[in-house]
Design a protein around this motif. Structure first.
Motif, short mmCIF file in Angstrom:
data_model
loop_
_atom_site.label_atom_id
_atom_site.label_comp_id
_atom_site.label_asym_id
_atom_site.label_seq_id
_atom_site.Cartn_x
_atom_site.Cartn_y
_atom_site.Cartn_z
N ARG A 233 24.42 16.49 3.90
CA ARG A 233 24.82 15.07 4.97
C ARG A 233 23.62 13.90 4.75
N VAL A 234 24.20 12.77 4.24
CA VAL A 234 23.86 11.27 3.92
C VAL A 234 22.76 11.32 4.67
N CYS A 235 21.79 10.42 4.47
CA CYS A 235 20.41 9.50 5.33
C CYS A 235 21.33 8.26 4.49
N VAL A 236 21.53 7.28 4.99
CA VAL A 236 21.35 5.96 4.38
C VAL A 236 20.64 4.96 4.94
N ASP A 237 19.18 4.33 4.44
CA ASP A 237 18.07 3.49 4.76
C ASP A 237 17.97 2.68 4.11
N LEU A 238 18.65 1.54 4.35
CA LEU A 238 18.43 -0.04 4.14
C LEU A 238 17.43 -0.65 3.92
N CYS A 239 17.28 -2.10 3.03
CA CYS A 239 16.50 -2.84 3.35
C CYS A 239 16.50 -3.77 4.44
N VAL A 282 28.43 14.74 2.03
CA VAL A 282 28.08 13.81 0.70
C VAL A 282 29.46 13.14 0.05
N HIS A 283 31.09 13.91 1.14
CA HIS A 283 32.14 13.88 0.62
C HIS A 283 32.31 12.37 1.06
N ALA A 284 31.96 12.03 2.69
CA ALA A 284 32.64 10.93 2.91
C ALA A 284 33.05 9.73 1.98
N TYR A 285 33.62 8.81 2.39
CA TYR A 285 33.64 7.77 2.48
C TYR A 285 32.63 6.80 2.81
N VAL A 286 32.45 5.66 2.57
CA VAL A 286 32.07 4.56 3.25
C VAL A 286 32.28 2.89 2.50
N TYR A 295 31.96 6.82 -2.40
CA TYR A 295 30.96 7.84 -1.67
C TYR A 295 29.92 8.18 -1.24
N LEU A 296 29.95 9.16 -0.44
CA LEU A 296 28.33 8.64 0.34
C LEU A 296 27.60 9.16 -0.48
N SER A 297 27.29 10.20 -1.31
CA SER A 297 27.25 10.88 -2.51
C SER A 297 26.31 10.07 -3.97
N GLU A 298 27.31 9.05 -3.55
CA GLU A 298 27.82 7.65 -5.07
C GLU A 298 26.14 7.04 -4.87
N LEU A 299 26.21 6.76 -3.10
CA LEU A 299 25.44 5.55 -3.07
C LEU A 299 24.03 5.83 -3.78
N GLY A 300 22.88 4.94 -3.71
CA GLY A 300 21.24 4.97 -4.28
C GLY A 300 20.61 3.69 -4.47
N SER A 301 19.33 4.16 -4.70
CA SER A 301 18.88 2.47 -4.68
C SER A 301 19.19 1.09 -5.38
N GLY A 302 19.40 -0.28 -4.95
CA GLY A 302 20.29 -1.24 -5.44
C GLY A 302 21.56 -1.32 -5.30
N LYS A 303 22.01 -0.34 -4.58
CA LYS A 303 23.96 -0.91 -4.50
C LYS A 303 23.65 -1.07 -2.40
N GLU A 304 25.12 -2.11 -2.55
CA GLU A 304 25.58 -2.82 -1.79
C GLU A 304 26.44 -1.47 0.02
N VAL A 305 25.99 -1.88 0.45
CA VAL A 305 26.77 -1.40 1.62
C VAL A 305 27.67 -2.42 2.32
N ILE A 306 28.11 -2.33 3.82
CA ILE A 306 28.41 -3.28 4.68
C ILE A 306 28.19 -2.74 5.79
N ARG A 321 16.43 4.09 0.35
CA ARG A 321 16.98 5.40 0.11
C ARG A 321 18.02 5.46 0.35
N VAL A 322 17.90 7.51 -0.39
CA VAL A 322 19.18 8.37 -0.25
C VAL A 322 18.95 9.48 0.19
N LYS A 323 18.67 9.71 1.29
CA LYS A 323 18.73 10.75 1.93
C LYS A 323 19.76 12.48 1.75
#
Length: 401
Positions: A233-239, A282-286, A295-306, A321-323
């Motif tokens: 699973r993916v934890c998405v930490d935002l700025c 990791v397979h889920a869409y965001v 894909y959640l697995s494609e997120l990384g530092s500097g990417k944007e989400v809503i 950061r993504v964990k």
């Protein structure tokens, strides 16, 4: 260079600023004051919200840049040569402004702004509302420092009627000036000879405008809750800090995205982490800006989400950061009110992971922890087209199950 010259037509410039806010209204610069006010009112409703507060002038000698700017609705151009300005005006519908020393004039030779070069704290002090007579000021920051001087200008000129613009030599600099102290300067003079900078700055405005809109969220009734075993699973930490009722849109299928709550709520066993969404495997869409998914697995530092709230209002946020860690998962399925479509999501089976519920308006709960979720509970989903290619919605036959 300190601003020292008076601006005889300063009182007529407040409407000029308004007319410049929407790119289509640049022709109002040379109109009478009364016609300016009328044209501003007519055009304001059609202009995008973010650009209503920002002015863009283009300073270039490249016809490609001019064409790219006009195609994107920016039609006010600065020229050092009147011959070049007249030549371009004969081939395109633009509003030329002419630079003469520290002043900027329109086609009727009326002074519309002054230019001030700032390369030291002393020169910055001179560019203050009490020290200048011009309502419209173009600041050319020199010497490497931009962010702090821009913030000082924003603070000094807040509440003033005039327009303060900064000269930017690329789209990245322009964004710095437009975001200083969150509110930003009133606008920018984009001094470039590469049309990519025009395209990038317009894309930036489009993202800002898009974030002013409201997403349509739908009630869905939980039809299945089942522990399924381990997964990554993916934890998405935002700025950014999220408030109660805010989260990310995540789902196993792009056609139905669940609103997953952030970890902003206080609990007895773990501290609040209002910057985090425990978003799923990791397979889920965001959902990301531009109507796209990732894909959640494609997120990384500097990417944007809503980030979306309970009422569908949303904003962009940068991923810090993504964990990715192996954790026990729970499968949740839900049906929309019609009962025809079923959506699913996997989430970590933990008390800190929750789905956002519809706003009942009666002070009820905002989110339900997945550990308390049961069949019949209502949650919020975002319905959209299911077929995707590299995150972009397309029209094609698709079966997902």
């Amino acid at each position: 260079m300190a601003v020292s010259s008076s601006l005889g037509s300063a009182k007529a410039l407040a409407p000029v600023r308004a007319s410049l806010l929407a790119p289509q209204s640049q022709g109002a610069v040379v109109a009478s004051a009364s016609s300016r006010r009328a044209s501003v009112r007519m055009r304001a409703s059609a202009a995008s919200p973010a650009e209503l507060n920002k002015t863009v002038w283009v300073w270039t000698e490249s016809r490609q840049v001019m064409t790219a700017a006009v195609e994107r609705g920016w039609t006010t151009f600065l020229f050092g040569s009147k011959d070049l300005g007249r030549d371009w005006s004969s081939t395109a519908r633009i509003d030329p402004l002419f630079i003469d020393g520290p002043a900027i004039f329109d086609g009727d030779n009326q002074k519309v702004a002054v230019i001030s070069q700032v390369s030291s704290p002393r020169e910055l002090e001179l560019v203050q509302p009490d020290n200048v007579e011009a309502e419209n000021i173009v600041i050319d920051f020199r010497g490497g420092w931009q962010v702090i001087p821009a913030e000082n200008i924003v603070a000094a000129f807040q509440g003033c009627r005039g327009t303060v613009l900064a000269v930017s030599t690329n789209s990245t600099e322009a964004q710095v000036f437009l975001e200083a102290l969150e509110q930003g300067l009133d606008g920018v003079v984009l001094k470039v000879d590469d049309m990519d900078d025009i395209i990038k700055l317009k894309d930036y405005f489009d993202r800002r405008n898009e974030a002013k809109s409201q997403l349509s969220l739908t009630k869905a009734t939980v039809s299945k809750v089942e522990a399924v075993g381990m997964g990554d699973r993916v934890c998405v930490d935002l700025c950014s800090i999220m408030q109660p009722g805010e989260g990310l849109l995540v789902g196993s299928y792009a056609r139905g995205m669940f609103l997953v709550h952030s970890e902003c709520l206080e609990t007895s066993y773990i501290a609040s982490r209002p910057f985090r969404v425990n978003a799923g495997p990791v397979h889920a869409y965001v959902t990301v800006p531009g109507g796209k998914t990732s894909y959640l697995s494609e997120l990384g530092s500097g990417k944007e989400v809503i980030v979306v709230n309970q009422n569908g209002l949303w904003r962009t946020a940068i991923v810090g950061r993504v964990k990715i860690e192996s954790r026990p998962l729970i499968l949740i399925e839900a049906k929309d009110n019609s009962g025809d479509d079923t959506y699913s999501i996997f989430l970590q089976n933990a008390e800190t992971v929750a789905l956002i519920t519809p706003d009942t308006g009666s002070g009820g709960r905002t989110a339900i922890p997945v550990t308390s979720l049961k069949v019949g509970d209502e949650v919020l989903v975002r319905k959209q087209g299911g077929a995707r290619h590299t995150g972009i919605e397309i029209q094609e036959f698709i079966v997902e199950k």
